[in-house]
Design a protein around this motif. Structure first.
Motif, PDB file in Angstrom:
ATOM      1  N   ASP B  87       2.395  10.596  -3.562  1.00  0.00           N
ATOM      2  CA  ASP B  87       3.353  10.068  -4.340  1.00  0.00           C
ATOM      3  C   ASP B  87       3.169   8.544  -4.533  1.00  0.00           C
ATOM      4  O   ASP B  87       2.499   8.030  -3.724  1.00  0.00           O
ATOM      5  CB  ASP B  87       4.581  10.168  -3.570  1.00  0.00           C
ATOM      6  N   LEU B  88       3.551   8.001  -5.678  1.00  0.00           N
ATOM      7  CA  LEU B  88       3.045   6.556  -5.856  1.00  0.00           C
ATOM      8  C   LEU B  88       4.048   5.808  -4.673  1.00  0.00           C
ATOM      9  O   LEU B  88       3.235   4.813  -4.068  1.00  0.00           O
ATOM     10  CB  LEU B  88       3.830   6.187  -7.331  1.00  0.00           C
ATOM     11  N   THR B  89       5.257   6.189  -4.474  1.00  0.00           N
ATOM     12  CA  THR B  89       5.924   5.289  -3.477  1.00  0.00           C
ATOM     13  C   THR B  89       5.200   5.747  -1.906  1.00  0.00           C
ATOM     14  O   THR B  89       5.666   4.778  -0.907  1.00  0.00           O
ATOM     15  CB  THR B  89       7.291   5.676  -3.360  1.00  0.00           C
ATOM     16  N   TYR B  90       4.220   6.500  -1.882  1.00  0.00           N
ATOM     17  CA  TYR B  90       3.665   6.954  -0.682  1.00  0.00           C
ATOM     18  C   TYR B  90       2.429   5.955  -0.680  1.00  0.00           C
ATOM     19  O   TYR B  90       2.074   5.232   0.183  1.00  0.00           O
ATOM     20  CB  TYR B  90       3.269   8.307  -0.411  1.00  0.00           C
ATOM     21  N   VAL B  91       1.915   5.698  -1.698  1.00  0.00           N
ATOM     22  CA  VAL B  91       0.085   5.026  -1.834  1.00  0.00           C
ATOM     23  C   VAL B  91       0.676   3.471  -1.790  1.00  0.00           C
ATOM     24  O   VAL B  91      -0.116   2.704  -1.468  1.00  0.00           O
ATOM     25  CB  VAL B  91      -0.436   5.546  -3.131  1.00  0.00           C
ATOM     26  N   LEU B  92       1.611   3.092  -2.555  1.00  0.00           N
ATOM     27  CA  LEU B  92       1.930   1.608  -2.785  1.00  0.00           C
ATOM     28  C   LEU B  92       2.127   0.900  -1.390  1.00  0.00           C
ATOM     29  O   LEU B  92       1.086  -0.098  -1.320  1.00  0.00           O
ATOM     30  CB  LEU B  92       3.067   1.418  -3.592  1.00  0.00           C
ATOM     31  N   PRO B  93       2.669   1.005  -0.575  1.00  0.00           N
ATOM     32  CA  PRO B  93       2.924   0.294   0.624  1.00  0.00           C
ATOM     33  C   PRO B  93       1.288   0.311   1.333  1.00  0.00           C
ATOM     34  O   PRO B  93       1.168  -0.807   1.978  1.00  0.00           O
ATOM     35  CB  PRO B  93       3.777   1.084   1.825  1.00  0.00           C
ATOM     36  N   ALA B  94       0.653   1.200   1.324  1.00  0.00           N
ATOM     37  CA  ALA B  94      -0.755   1.165   1.742  1.00  0.00           C
ATOM     38  C   ALA B  94      -1.492  -0.097   1.111  1.00  0.00           C
ATOM     39  O   ALA B  94      -2.218  -0.657   1.657  1.00  0.00           O
ATOM     40  CB  ALA B  94      -1.592   2.609   1.627  1.00  0.00           C
ATOM     41  N   THR B  95      -1.460  -0.095  -0.214  1.00  0.00           N
ATOM     42  CA  THR B  95      -2.129  -1.329  -1.036  1.00  0.00           C
ATOM     43  C   THR B  95      -1.640  -2.634  -0.336  1.00  0.00           C
ATOM     44  O   THR B  95      -2.324  -3.596  -0.376  1.00  0.00           O
ATOM     45  CB  THR B  95      -1.856  -1.509  -2.440  1.00  0.00           C
ATOM     46  N   SER B  96      -0.198  -2.762   0.284  1.00  0.00           N
ATOM     47  CA  SER B  96       0.302  -3.904   0.535  1.00  0.00           C
ATOM     48  C   SER B  96      -0.544  -4.499   1.990  1.00  0.00           C
ATOM     49  O   SER B  96      -0.328  -5.249   2.323  1.00  0.00           O
ATOM     50  CB  SER B  96       1.717  -3.876   0.738  1.00  0.00           C
ATOM     51  N   LEU B  97      -1.063  -3.437   2.594  1.00  0.00           N
ATOM     52  CA  LEU B  97      -1.577  -3.489   3.888  1.00  0.00           C
ATOM     53  C   LEU B  97      -2.962  -4.558   3.877  1.00  0.00           C
ATOM     54  O   LEU B  97      -3.139  -5.178   4.844  1.00  0.00           O
ATOM     55  CB  LEU B  97      -2.186  -2.431   4.563  1.00  0.00           C
ATOM     56  N   GLY B  98      -3.344  -4.643   2.533  1.00  0.00           N
ATOM     57  CA  GLY B  98      -4.686  -5.716   2.186  1.00  0.00           C
ATOM     58  C   GLY B  98      -4.050  -7.101   2.577  1.00  0.00           C
ATOM     59  O   GLY B  98      -4.746  -8.088   3.193  1.00  0.00           O
ATOM     60  N   TYR B  99      -2.662  -7.178   2.253  1.00  0.00           N
ATOM     61  CA  TYR B  99      -2.360  -8.775   2.623  1.00  0.00           C
ATOM     62  C   TYR B  99      -2.438  -9.021   4.058  1.00  0.00           C
ATOM     63  O   TYR B  99      -2.723 -10.004   4.641  1.00  0.00           O
ATOM     64  CB  TYR B  99      -0.752  -8.881   1.829  1.00  0.00           C
ATOM     65  N   VAL B 100      -1.835  -8.034   4.672  1.00  0.00           N
ATOM     66  CA  VAL B 100      -2.044  -7.989   6.214  1.00  0.00           C
ATOM     67  C   VAL B 100      -3.479  -8.457   6.736  1.00  0.00           C
ATOM     68  O   VAL B 100      -3.756  -9.316   7.649  1.00  0.00           O
ATOM     69  CB  VAL B 100      -1.465  -6.818   6.969  1.00  0.00           C
ATOM     70  N   LEU B 101      -4.161  -7.512   6.290  1.00  0.00           N
ATOM     71  CA  LEU B 101      -5.736  -7.755   6.372  1.00  0.00           C
ATOM     72  C   LEU B 101      -6.076  -9.322   6.413  1.00  0.00           C
ATOM     73  O   LEU B 101      -6.940  -9.645   7.190  1.00  0.00           O
ATOM     74  CB  LEU B 101      -6.413  -6.685   5.796  1.00  0.00           C
ATOM     75  N   LEU B 102      -5.760  -9.621   5.176  1.00  0.00           N
ATOM     76  CA  LEU B 102      -6.193 -10.956   4.617  1.00  0.00           C
ATOM     77  C   LEU B 102      -5.858 -12.137   5.870  1.00  0.00           C
ATOM     78  O   LEU B 102      -6.627 -12.925   6.169  1.00  0.00           O
ATOM     79  CB  LEU B 102      -5.955 -11.287   3.284  1.00  0.00           C
ATOM     80  N   ALA B 103      -4.593 -11.972   6.049  1.00  0.00           N
ATOM     81  CA  ALA B 103      -3.924 -12.791   6.801  1.00  0.00           C
ATOM     82  C   ALA B 103      -4.613 -12.818   8.312  1.00  0.00           C
ATOM     83  O   ALA B 103      -5.006 -13.917   8.857  1.00  0.00           O
ATOM     84  CB  ALA B 103      -2.618 -12.613   7.161  1.00  0.00           C
ATOM     85  N   LEU B 104      -5.054 -11.490   8.791  1.00  0.00           N
ATOM     86  CA  LEU B 104      -5.623 -11.380  10.030  1.00  0.00           C
ATOM     87  C   LEU B 104      -6.998 -12.175  10.055  1.00  0.00           C
ATOM     88  O   LEU B 104      -7.747 -12.524  11.015  1.00  0.00           O
ATOM     89  CB  LEU B 104      -5.747  -9.963  10.573  1.00  0.00           C
ATOM     90  N   VAL B 105      -7.572 -11.547   8.806  1.00  0.00           N
ATOM     91  CA  VAL B 105      -9.254 -12.159   8.869  1.00  0.00           C
ATOM     92  C   VAL B 105      -9.037 -13.907   8.767  1.00  0.00           C
ATOM     93  O   VAL B 105      -9.863 -14.328   9.347  1.00  0.00           O
ATOM     94  CB  VAL B 105      -9.707 -11.807   7.411  1.00  0.00           C
ATOM     95  N   ALA B 106      -8.010 -14.376   8.031  1.00  0.00           N
ATOM     96  CA  ALA B 106      -7.760 -15.800   8.034  1.00  0.00           C
ATOM     97  C   ALA B 106      -7.684 -16.161   9.543  1.00  0.00           C
ATOM     98  O   ALA B 106      -8.278 -17.385   9.913  1.00  0.00           O
ATOM     99  CB  ALA B 106      -6.579 -16.272   6.966  1.00  0.00           C
ATOM    100  N   LYS B 107      -6.858 -15.605  10.503  1.00  0.00           N
ATOM    101  CA  LYS B 107      -6.463 -16.231  11.471  1.00  0.00           C
ATOM    102  C   LYS B 107      -7.780 -16.088  12.471  1.00  0.00           C
ATOM    103  O   LYS B 107      -8.289 -17.070  13.139  1.00  0.00           O
ATOM    104  CB  LYS B 107      -5.400 -15.450  12.328  1.00  0.00           C
ATOM    105  N   PHE B 108      -8.409 -14.798  12.617  1.00  0.00           N
ATOM    106  CA  PHE B 108      -9.262 -14.255  13.645  1.00  0.00           C
ATOM    107  C   PHE B 108     -10.544 -14.672  13.220  1.00  0.00           C
ATOM    108  O   PHE B 108     -11.639 -14.933  13.908  1.00  0.00           O
ATOM    109  CB  PHE B 108      -9.188 -13.025  14.253  1.00  0.00           C
ATOM    110  N   ALA B 109     -11.114 -14.564  11.973  1.00  0.00           N
ATOM    111  CA  ALA B 109     -12.469 -14.961  11.573  1.00  0.00           C
ATOM    112  C   ALA B 109     -12.611 -16.032  10.876  1.00  0.00           C
ATOM    113  O   ALA B 109     -13.571 -16.999  11.442  1.00  0.00           O
ATOM    114  CB  ALA B 109     -13.066 -13.773  10.462  1.00  0.00           C
ATOM    115  N   LEU B 110     -11.726 -16.971  10.305  1.00  0.00           N
ATOM    116  CA  LEU B 110     -11.775 -18.219   9.757  1.00  0.00           C
ATOM    117  C   LEU B 110     -10.920 -19.147  10.469  1.00  0.00           C
ATOM    118  O   LEU B 110     -11.162 -20.492  10.295  1.00  0.00           O
ATOM    119  CB  LEU B 110     -11.316 -18.110   8.218  1.00  0.00           C
TER     120      LEU B 110
END
Lengths: 130, 164
Positions: B87-110
Motif C-alpha cells: 500500500d501507498l500508506t505502508y511505503v510512504l512512512p519508510a521514505t520518511s526514515l531517510g530524514y532520520v538517517l540524515l540526522a543520524l549521519v549529521a550527528k555521528f559522522a559529521l
C-alpha cells in the motif's frame, strides 16, 4: 500587506506542491498495482518486460507528469518562501493528504494505526526542519 | 506479494519477507544518500536562475550532482518496486526514515549539533514507522482481486515461484 501577499503566494505554492504530489503518488501507486509484483514478473518474464510494462502504463506516465508539476511548484514555493517553512510544510501536508487519498482513491484500509503513523511522521518531519 | 497457491489461505496475507525489507531499506538509503550528494554538488555549482536555465544542464556535469541523480533514480526504482506489492500508506512512512538517517549521519559522522527539537522529530518519525510496520502491507482488496485476474500464468509456473 506585502508580507501578507508573500505568505499567500508561499502557501498557495505549498498547497500546489501537496496537491500535485498526492495526485502523483496515487497515480504511481495505482500504476504499480496494475503492473503487479515486479519481482515475480521479472523472474517470469525478465527485466525488459517489467520496464516496458511500467513505462507503457498510462497511470505511470500521468503520475510522473504530476510529480514534475510538484517539483516545479516546489521551486516556485522556494523562491517565494523560506526553505524552513516550505520543505517541511509541503512534506508533512503530503503525508496527511496521501492518507486521505489512499483511503478514498486506492481503497486502502487506512486504520487507526496508519492514521496515527501519518500524523506522527508529519509532525516529526515538521520538527526536523524546525 | 508472492504468488501463492490458494491452498494456504490461513497464512498472514502478503507477509513482507526479507527481500521486501531490503527494498524498503533501499528506498530510505538511496533517498538520503541521493539528496545529500545532490545538495553537496549544487552548493559547488551555485544557484541557478530561471533566466539561465542552460546552467542547469552544466550542473549535471558536476560529479556529485551526477552521482546524486543516479542514486535518486535508484530510489525511484525501489519506490516503484515497493508500490507494486504494498500500500501507498505502508511505503510512504519508510521514505520518511531517510530524514532520520540524515540526522543520524549529521550527528555521528559529521559531528554536527542536533537540537532537542530534531531529536523529538526523529522520535516521532521512528514511532510512526514502527506503527505502520507492525500492520499488514497490502489492504486494498479491490486491487488485489484485479491483480489475481491479471495474472496469466499456468499453475506449473506458479508453483516454481514459491521458492523463498
Amino acid at each position: 500587506m506585502k508580507h501578507f501577499y508573500a505568505n499567500l503566494y508561499t502557501w498557495s505554492a505549498i498547497l500546489a506542491v501537496v496537491f500535485a504530489s498526492v495526485v502523483g503518488d496515487v497515480l504511481l501507486s495505482r500504476a504499480m498495482k496494475q503492473v503487479g509484483d515486479v519481482g515475480a514478473l521479472r523472474r517470469r518474464r525478465g527485466l525488459w518486460t517489467v520496464i516496458v510494462r511500467v513505462l507503457s502504463n498510462q497511470n505511470f506516465v500521468l503520475g510522473v507528469a504530476a510529480m514534475a508539476v510538484a517539483f516545479f511548484s516546489l521551486l516556485f514555493a522556494l523562491s517565494w518562501g523560506d526553505v524552513s517553512l516550505v520543505a517541511p510544510g509541503a512534506a508533512s501536508l503530503t503525508f496527511i493528504g496521501n492518507a486521505f487519498a489512499a483511503r478514498i482513491f486506492l481503497h486502502e484500509r487506512v486504520d487507526q494505526r496508519r492514521w496515527i503513523a501519518a500524523v506522527l511522521v508529519a509532525g516529526g518531519v515538521a520538527l526536523l526542519a524546525g | 506479494m508472492r504468488l501463492q497457491p490458494r491452498r494456504s489461505p490461513s497464512k498472514p496475507e502478503f507477509q513482507v519477507n526479507l527481500r521486501k525489507y531490503i527494498v524498503l531499506a533501499g528506498i530510505t538509503l538511496f533517498a538520503a544518500a541521493g539528496d545529500s550528494l545532490l545538495s553537496r554538488g549544487m552548493k559547488q555549482v551555485g544557484s541557478i536562475s530561471l533566466n539561465h536555465l542552460q546552467s542547469a544542464i552544466f550542473a549535471i556535469l558536476n560529479p556529485w550532482v551526477a552521482a546524486g541523480i543516479i542514486l535518486l533514480l535508484a530510489f525511484f526504482a525501489s519506490y516503484m518496486t515497493a508500490l507494486s506489492w504494498a500500500d501507498l500508506t505502508y511505503v510512504l512512512p519508510a521514505t520518511s526514515l531517510g530524514y532520520v538517517l540524515l540526522a543520524l549521519v549529521a550527528k555521528f559522522a559529521l559531528h554536527e549539533q542536533v537540537s532537542p527539537m530534531r531529536w523529538a522529530g526523529i522520535a516521532l518519525i521512528a514511532g510512526g514507522v514502527g506503527f505502520v510496520a507492525g500492520g499488514p502491507s497490502l489492504t486494498s482488496h479491490a486491487h488485489r482481486e484485479r491483480l489475481e485476474h491479471l495474472v496469466e500464468v499456468d499453475p506449473a509456473e506458479i508453483s516454481s515461484e514459491v521458492e523463498v
